[in-house]
Design a protein around this motif. Structure first.
Motif, mmCIF file in Angstrom:
data_model
loop_
_atom_site.group_PDB
_atom_site.id
_atom_site.type_symbol
_atom_site.label_atom_id
_atom_site.label_comp_id
_atom_site.label_asym_id
_atom_site.label_seq_id
_atom_site.Cartn_x
_atom_site.Cartn_y
_atom_site.Cartn_z
ATOM 1 N N PRO A 80 -34.498 26.890 20.139
ATOM 2 C CA PRO A 80 -35.891 27.447 20.819
ATOM 3 C C PRO A 80 -35.780 27.839 21.784
ATOM 4 O O PRO A 80 -34.635 27.299 23.235
ATOM 5 N N TYR A 260 -35.418 18.437 20.748
ATOM 6 C CA TYR A 260 -34.372 20.276 19.545
ATOM 7 C C TYR A 260 -33.187 18.926 17.888
ATOM 8 O O TYR A 260 -33.220 17.952 18.821
ATOM 9 N N TRP A 283 -33.629 35.212 12.157
ATOM 10 C CA TRP A 283 -34.065 35.112 13.924
ATOM 11 C C TRP A 283 -32.665 34.978 14.290
ATOM 12 O O TRP A 283 -32.008 35.448 15.482
ATOM 13 N N ASP A 335 -37.340 35.662 15.111
ATOM 14 C CA ASP A 335 -37.489 34.071 14.532
ATOM 15 C C ASP A 335 -39.201 33.818 14.104
ATOM 16 O O ASP A 335 -39.949 33.121 14.526
ATOM 17 N N ARG A 469 -39.756 29.328 19.426
ATOM 18 C CA ARG A 469 -38.923 31.061 18.868
ATOM 19 C C ARG A 469 -37.568 30.546 19.649
ATOM 20 O O ARG A 469 -37.634 30.524 20.490
ATOM 21 N N ARG A 470 -37.274 31.089 18.321
ATOM 22 C CA ARG A 470 -35.567 30.943 19.109
ATOM 23 C C ARG A 470 -35.481 32.258 19.066
ATOM 24 O O ARG A 470 -36.494 33.665 18.562
#
Length: 609
Positions: A80, A260, A283, A335, A469-470
């Motif tokens: 992200p 992550y 995404w 995403d 967010r990705r």
């Protein structure tokens, strides 16, 4: 049909990758009693070494995982946006787009953790077993392919004046590596050796089968919290010149890296004429492939349909469908909260019947026409407006290396498919962290990625830059099933072109099987291909070319003229310039395995027995 190579067939194992050394490393793992997932990890780490202009350990990867007898799943290795990557921060720097290079464009790296998660959960080999091929090529060298030197030449001045740590590896003797010259990366080899040493130390006294998993988990922690994370975070904080022409520090921190972890998701699927295609969610751009299938009638491509395979009407229909699906991508994909992405409606029969009616059989559209799923009003980024300036110069090193609008090859990303004798199957599209994205971190031997360039600095869009967010990625491997059983894994490099070239490939396979019998993977890969840029590019500087279509010259004058009569702005590219596909297949009734690879660029190869 003439093909450049035979479709390989066997019963033991098959690999197809965008570099022959990655294919060979993956097959070596299969020969050593590894499974498809072990082989894929070995091939992927080899790709980091032998295609450094196309991917790296700090990049990203989506993987479609299909264990024998189990439903396929998506393994997400897309990190992200860091916690500090806010729109306000970027606009305060005077930016209206995320730069195409430099640390400001770096998302949290996702590829390394995804590959180790795959190895832990589905592999059988130790981390040392699968890393030894990459370590060997990095330490002792590999013959550089032509595109490495050509890519380095485009950023040579930058390396010499600013990114000097990159020059130390990629300007040996002060010049780009010549084709076939031995290219080494001792810093990368040392990184993997140190990581293995520290992981073994952490695993300590663990013995038996549990030791393999303990070492893999320890290596993941070393990456996220140890010397690798420290070096990445330190380098992200250094002022670096990027495509804006200014020097900026990044937003990636040690906390971002520590927080992550790659994860699994359910795939999105759609069935057309008995073929069920599994893709990553919105995404990625994966559902674009599914929307294109949903737009086709069941008799599309059939003899006598008026849109026979490869003709002008056939290509026209696919190009127009691509434009509609890509318009929806711009308006709806990201995403975001699942409720904000109306994917079920976008793939529904009713919605697609209405969208199909927009395709004029006699006229190409130059408009970006997103739909109104569930009556919602679409919103597009400013770059997609009719007043957007299409004449922005592209800075060397910007964007994802791919095929340009003139049809010339600028490079690609990577792809890898494996199927083994037990029926395990995997498709993966590694990318990001390429040598022209960021300076090489001297202590590690590889750079950060630039995937945040795919986000918008406009609030309220599904793909707006948002911490945690990705970024919506173009990386999009594919898996096809028949009667619920995985039979075909495939994919291609190529940025926005991936889900244009891949549907064309699947249709070639499906239509041959339907009307002539049998699969012909190599023929489908070799078939003339095309792409359009009639929508905003996912990469800096986010250009679009309304009404465009680029075709290989092998389509012939009748198709080219037929498209021009329909109003397409046609660019005729070289005869072998479109598509970089890899594919493996398995016949569930006989167990026969197949594989094929793209001949374009003379780099991708399939191997197997």
């Amino acid at each position: 049909m003439f093909t450049t190579r035979p479709t390989l067939q066997g019963t033991f194992g098959m690999v197809s990758a965008t570099h022959w050394l990655a294919s060979a490393a993956a097959l070596a793992v299969l020969e050593d009693d590894g499974n498809a997932f072990d082989a894929a990890v070995a091939g992927a780490f080899t790709l980091h070494v032998v295609e450094p202009h196309l991917n790296g350990p700090a990049g990203e990867v989506p993987v479609i995982v299909a264990p024998a007898g189990a439903a396929p799943r998506v393994l997400c290795g897309q990190g992200p946006a860091p916690a500090g990557a806010t729109i306000a921060h970027y606009t305060s720097l005077g930016l209206d787009l995320v730069p195409g290079t430099g640390p400001l464009a770096a998302a949290v790296p996702g590829a390394f953790d995804a590959w180790l998660l795959l190895l832990r959960d589905h592999g059988t080999k130790s981390l040392a077993d699968v890393l030894k091929y990459a370590i060997g090529y990095a330490e002792h060298g590999h013959p550089a392919v032509e595109r490495i030197g050509a890519t380095v030449e485009t950023v040579r001045e930058l390396f010499e004046t600013e990114w000097t740590s990159s020059a130390e590896i990629y300007l040996p003797g002060g010049r780009p590596p010549a084709p076939g010259a031995l290219l080494k990366n001792p810093a990368l080899a040392a990184t993997w050796r140190r990581l293995l040493t520290e992981a073994r130390a952490v695993a300590g006294a663990v013995v038996g089968p549990a030791r393999r998993e303990a070492e893999i988990e320890a290596a993941r922690r070393v990456w996220r919290e140890g010397f690798v994370a420290e070096a990445l975070a330190d380098f992200a904080a250094r002022p670096t010149r990027d495509t804006s022409g200014e020097r900026h520090t990044g937003t990636l921190t040690g906390d971002d890296l520590a927080g992550y972890a790659a994860h699994y998701e359910e795939p999105v699927t759609h069935t057309w004429n008995g073929w069920t295609v599994a893709k990553a969610g919105p995404w990625s751009q994966g559902p674009v492939f599914l929307q294109q299938l949903a737009l086709l009638d069941d008799d599309f491509g059939a003899p006598g349909s008026g849109a026979e395979y490869g003709g002008a009407e056939y290509v026209h229909t696919l190009v127009e469908g691509t434009k509609l699906a890509m318009a929806d991508r711009e308006a709806w994909y990201g995403d975001a909260d699942p409720a904000a992405v109306p994917l079920r409606t976008l793939l529904s029969p009713g919605y697609n019947a209405g969208r199909r009616a927009l395709v004029d059989a006699g006229r190409a559209s130059s408009e970006l026409r997103p739909g109104r799923p569930d009556g919602r009003t679409p919103r597009l980024p400013a770059a997609a407006s009719p007043d957007a300036d299409p004449a922005v110069a592209v800075t060397p090193g910007a964007g994802e290396p791919t095929v340009a609008r003139d049809g010339a090859t600028r490079g690609d990303t990577c792809h890898l498919d494996v199927v083994d004798r037990w029926g395990n199957m995997v498709a993966a599209t590694p990318s990001g962290g390429w040598l022209q994205s960021n300076p090489v971190v001297p202590a590690l031997g590889f750079p950060l990625g630039t995937r945040l360039q795919m986000t918008w600095l406009e609030p309220g869009l599904p793909n707006s830059l948002t911490p945690g967010r990705r970024p919506r990625t173009t990386l999009t491997p594919s898996l096809a099933l028949r009667d619920g059983v995985p039979v075909l894994a495939f994919g291609t490099p190529g940025g926005d072109q991936q889900d244009q070239w891949s549907p064309h490939f699947l249709l070639a396979v499906a239509l041959r099987e339907r009307f002539r019998g049998g699969l012909d993977l190599q023929g489908a890969i070799d078939a003339p291909n095309w792409h359009t840029e009639s929508f905003p590019s996912s990469f800096y500087p986010r250009l679009m070319d309304p009404g465009s279509v680029v075709l290989e010259s092998r389509f012939g004058a009748d198709v080219i003229d037929g498209l021009r009569r329909r109003g397409h702005r046609v660019t005729v590219s070289g005869p072998w310039s479109e598509g970089r596909l890899c594919a493996v297949a398995r016949d569930p009734e006989t167990g026969v395995l197949s594989a094929a690879a793209n001949p374009r660029g003379m780099q991708g190869y399939a191997v197997g027995r």
